[in-house]
Design a protein around this motif. Structure first.
Motif, PDB file in Angstrom:
ATOM      1  N   ARG A 145      -5.890  -5.130   0.596  1.00 54.73           N
ATOM      2  CA  ARG A 145      -5.265  -4.525  -0.585  1.00 54.73           C
ATOM      3  C   ARG A 145      -4.354  -3.348  -0.230  1.00 54.73           C
ATOM      4  O   ARG A 145      -3.794  -2.718  -1.112  1.00 54.73           O
ATOM      5  N   VAL A 189      -0.584  -5.268  -1.672  1.00 61.90           N
ATOM      6  CA  VAL A 189      -0.862  -6.481  -2.434  1.00 61.90           C
ATOM      7  C   VAL A 189       0.396  -7.327  -2.523  1.00 61.90           C
ATOM      8  O   VAL A 189       1.476  -6.837  -2.858  1.00 61.90           O
ATOM      9  N   ASN A 190       0.247  -8.612  -2.217  1.00 58.56           N
ATOM     10  CA  ASN A 190       1.347  -9.554  -2.308  1.00 58.56           C
ATOM     11  C   ASN A 190       1.011 -10.533  -3.430  1.00 58.56           C
ATOM     12  O   ASN A 190       0.050 -11.304  -3.324  1.00 58.56           O
ATOM     13  N   GLU A 191       1.805 -10.490  -4.487  1.00 58.44           N
ATOM     14  CA  GLU A 191       1.502 -11.309  -5.673  1.00 58.44           C
ATOM     15  C   GLU A 191       1.646 -12.802  -5.393  1.00 58.44           C
ATOM     16  O   GLU A 191       1.153 -13.626  -6.163  1.00 58.44           O
ATOM     17  N   GLU A 192       2.324 -13.166  -4.293  1.00 61.77           N
ATOM     18  CA  GLU A 192       2.452 -14.585  -3.968  1.00 61.77           C
ATOM     19  C   GLU A 192       1.120 -15.207  -3.562  1.00 61.77           C
ATOM     20  O   GLU A 192       0.909 -16.399  -3.737  1.00 61.77           O
TER      21      GLU A 192
END
Length: 479
Positions: free
Chosen positions: A179, A182-185
């Motif tokens: 975290r 954070v990578n939303e993908e």
């Protein structure tokens, strides 16, 4: 005597038990060629070299692979948003990433030679194995343990229940670490990249897997592809520094075992960090040394090698310049003993009657026991220097001197830090005008004309030689 090694995966000492009897396969995480290699790097590389040498000493055939990471290494491991180390170095230097890789790979190989590394059988570059990486990625996609998002491909950690078994990190810890950025993908913050898409990245390839987008590989997939190419789906030993354990080696295990369905590595070995003057090496603290920094201070590759291997790989090693001076003195002790034995063997000094058989056998046994005990180099060196003391006190026969020299040759073959056997007559190449000074000095000493004797000694020293007094008379040696 079995070779016993501490397996980081099982957290226990185990016997080396190769899958193919008599043949040990080894993979070693090699350099990321974006800067000059430093002494911390080489603690890990030299540990791998000593491991290979001792395994061969014990009669095994070894196939050793060490990779060269020349693409895809992110500064924050696999956290998206970190700048690739190759690209960052290229930007700062105003050259291409390919130029950076070539420059520092050449420097690394030069350091290997200077530190007397036995070259691995294979040293593949990551950029030469893009197709093989693509084959693994394609298989992981087809099996549903990897997925694509906007061209990027991620390994889905939730589909590999064993993730974390090497580092011992529980899932909550892994999530907390992921975290940081954070990578939303990603489906899960713990998922790691197998293939990256970034139009700004200099090093790019057409995707080597079905449905892929032009980009470049993630760091972790490279080692899986290269190790499997040369050593097959399962290997006996995998080494690296303790900083490689997570995330790199953890990710290697996940993607490789998900791909092959087989346990990846028999024994995982990890070297502890190097300290300098008792603290972590850091440029900001002024205690950061590249290999070339040390050599430019006048120390030899053998002396640096000795200083970096003298402590067992699982113990912290505190590197100091004083330690290099101690290494120089230790090597000198061994070489002086070897030279005396060579002179006795070759008839340049009178031989005695001692055969040294028991002394040689005991030294070899103690050395083997120490190295078989999880590569305890400290104890092995203690055995070598106990042998030096006994050999110096002995009056060996020609056969005894020959046997003792064979033992020293074996210790050098395994540790690689003493150098070749010295010439019996170290002064054979001394200039005639210096040799002619020896009788003059002898006469001056007999006349107690210490000023003349000391002046001769200083003249010899200024020419790069030294006078060694022995019961058989004075001789010259290269200083």
């Amino acid at each position: 005597m079995p070779i016993r090694l501490y397996n980081s995966l099982t957290r226990s000492v185990v016997d080396l038990n190769p899958r193919q009897p008599g043949h040990v396969t080894m993979y070693h995480c090699g350099p990321t060629v974006y800067s000059s290699p430093h002494i911390g790097n080489f603690r890990s590389f030299l540990f791998a070299d000593v491991l290979r040498r001792f395994v061969e000493d014990q009669g095994y055939r070894v196939t050793q692979v060490m990779n060269v990471t020349d693409v895809g290494h992110l500064t924050l491991d696999d956290i998206e948003g970190g700048e690739d180390k190759m690209e960052a170095a290229a930007r700062k230097a105003g050259v291409t990433a390919w130029d950076i890789a070539k420059r520092y790979e050449d420097e690394f190989h030069d350091c290997q030679r200077k530190l007397h590394v036995r070259l691995p059988h294979h040293m593949p570059r990551a950029t030469e194995f893009i197709a093989q990486m693509g084959g693994i990625i394609d298989d992981l996609l087809q099996k549903g343990v990897a997925y694509q998002r906007n061209g990027n491909v991620y390994f889905e950690v939730a589909r590999f229940p064993g993730y974390g078994k090497l580092s011992g990190k529980v899932l909550d810890e892994l999530e907390a670490g992921a975290r940081v950025a954070v990578n939303e993908e990603k489906k899960d913050p713990r998922d790691f990249a197998l293939w990256k898409v970034d139009p700004k990245h200099q090093m790019q390839w057409d995707a080597p897997f079905r449905g892929g987008v032009r980009g470049f590989p993630g760091w972790h997939i490279e080692c899986s592809a290269m190790s499997m190419h040369y050593l097959g789906p399962q290997i006996d030993v995998h080494t690296g520094g303790e900083d490689n354990m997570f995330p790199h080696h953890e990710c290697e295990i996940a993607q490789t075992e998900a791909h092959t369905g087989k346990p990846f590595v028999g024994v995982w070995l990890h070297a502890r960090h190097l300290l300098v003057d008792g603290t972590k090496m850091s440029k900001s603290l002024g205690n950061f040394f590249t290999v070339e920094d040390v050599l430019k201070k006048g120390y030899t590759g053998l002396e640096l090698r000795y200083a970096l291997i003298r402590v067992q790989y699982r113990q912290s090693l505190n590197f100091t310049l004083k330690g290099l001076d101690e290494a120089r003195a230790a090597i000198g002790r061994v070489q002086q003993c070897r030279q005396r034995l060579a002179r006795i063997r070759d008839g340049a000094e009178p031989a005695g009657a001692g055969d040294l058989a028991q002394t040689v056998a005991a030294a070899n046994a103690a050395f083997t026991a120490a190295m078989s005990d999880d590569l305890n180099v400290s104890e092995a060196l203690a055995a070598v220097f106990e042998f030096v003391g006994l050999a110096n006190k002995a009056q060996p026969s020609v056969a005894g001197a020959t046997a003792a020299l064979a033992a020293f040759a074996r210790f050098e073959d395994v540790l690689g830090c003493f150098g070749p056997e010295p010439k019996a007559d170290a002064g054979a190449d001394a200039p005639a005008e210096l040799v002619a000074l020896l009788p003059e000095r002898d006469a001056a000493k007999k006349a107690k004309d210490w000023a003349v004797a000391d002046a001769i000694r200083q003249r010899v020293a200024a020419a790069g030689w030294k006078i060694v007094d022995t019961p058989q008379g004075a001789r010259l040696e290269k200083a």
